[in-house]
Design an enzyme around this catalytic site. Sequence first.
Site, PDB file in Angstrom:
ATOM      1  N   SER A 140       0.861  -1.183   0.000  1.00 58.22           N
ATOM      2  CA  SER A 140       0.000   0.000   0.000  1.00 58.22           C
ATOM      3  C   SER A 140       0.892   1.226   0.000  1.00 58.22           C
ATOM      4  CB  SER A 140      -0.906  -0.003   1.232  1.00 58.22           C
ATOM      5  OG  SER A 140      -0.129   0.139   2.409  1.00 58.22           O
ATOM      6  N   ASP A 141       0.257   2.408  -0.061  1.00 62.89           N
ATOM      7  CA  ASP A 141       1.055   3.633  -0.016  1.00 62.89           C
ATOM      8  C   ASP A 141       1.803   3.767   1.305  1.00 62.89           C
ATOM      9  OD1 ASP A 141       0.247   4.330  -2.554  1.00 62.89           O
ATOM     10  OD2 ASP A 141      -1.419   5.595  -1.870  1.00 62.89           O
ATOM     11  N   CYS A 142       1.200   3.268   2.378  1.00 64.32           N
ATOM     12  CA  CYS A 142       1.860   3.336   3.691  1.00 64.32           C
ATOM     13  C   CYS A 142       2.966   2.295   3.820  1.00 64.32           C
ATOM     14  CB  CYS A 142       0.847   3.114   4.799  1.00 64.32           C
ATOM     15  SG  CYS A 142      -0.418   4.373   4.940  1.00 64.32           S
ATOM     16  N   TYR A 143       2.742   1.132   3.197  1.00 66.23           N
ATOM     17  CA  TYR A 143       3.664  -0.002   3.341  1.00 66.23           C
ATOM     18  C   TYR A 143       4.027  -0.536   1.950  1.00 66.23           C
ATOM     19  CZ  TYR A 143       2.131   0.151   8.188  1.00 66.23           C
ATOM     20  OH  TYR A 143       1.850   0.559   9.472  1.00 66.23           O
TER      21      TYR A 143
END
Length: 394
Positions: free
Chosen positions: A140-143
């Site tokens: 994801s954008d966070c991970y």
Amino acid sequence: MATTRTIPEINQKIQAGRITVWTAEETKLKVAELGLEAAAAAVDVVTTGTFEPMESSGAVINLGPTDPPINIRECYLDGVMAYAGFGAVDLYLGASQTVGNNRWGDTSDSDGASERGGGHVIAQLIAGKSVHLRALGQVSDCYPRATLDISISRDSINQFYLFNPRNLYQNFIVGVNSSDRPLLTYLGPLQPFLGNAVYANAGALSPLLNDPHLRTIGIGSRLFVGGAPGYIAWEGTQHFPRQKRLPNGTPIGPSATVALIGDAKQMQPEWVRGCYFSGYGPSLMLGVGVPIPILDEAVLQACTVSDQDIIAPVIDFSIPRRVRPSFGLVSYQQLKSGRITINGNRVRTAPLSSLYLGRKVAATLKDWILRGEFELSEPVAPLPKQTAFLPQNN
């Protein structure tokens, strides 16, 4: 005048170096020698101990943030699957989790794959050894990171603590096998035609049998777990305090259990060992000791219980049902003698609990208290007295 004391008063004596501590076995001898009233006036704390398989155990592991960050959704430690349904790099490794095939085609990163499991990986980390970790992440954008392939150790990870849903059975069963073939069970091999009997409790040294009504043991009680200080976090799964009891308060079969928590980074390999039961699976041998504050003579009286005054049911494992036939009740004195009698036949017995190491747990905890390195804690809430688990019928 009858002796009474409080846990804060006991802790003050620990701090001042004026504490008197006996192990459970010493207590039984001292009370016989001095009498209950004099012994209660003399002793402040009684220490108990056991070292036995506790398969309903596991470790919470936080790896620390990676760079780039990963949100782990599938993870294996030396080929053993760890649960990754928490946030990012939080894992839970169950002691009885087996080695299995995974998407990398591994069965294990170590020798002896078929006889290793979560308990062995936990013990390896506690011993300061490295463990091979492979993981897949949810991108994801966070991970943004998709995979992780590293070695970890006790010192390289953020948090590493045991959280065990069910430990310290207050009494248990004796397993036998009346069939014509060997059975491989969680008590180990049971030989056909009542060839052996296996029991798993330490009897009169066991923690919860020295406080059968749980007057001093509750949620928040401080104890020895794996060679480090720990706590009772909650009632254990399958907690069943309504088991039938003898006049001395001890149950005639499995009864109370506790959930334990402790910092695995402080634990010692002597007290945490992976084990494997052929035909059944992996588990964890764990040393646990509970200090019992002698608040009054009634608490001490419960600590005088002997092996001849504690009984356990002899259960036939050859019947594959939740409720199995019983050959009656036997005392721990009979079990520890090496032979019991079933249907007129002498049957040899064997323990899963190490009496030698259980005694050493109690002695070590006694030494911690005498040196002022361990203070007692008051329970913040009692363990339930009425809980009963319900059978699931298919």
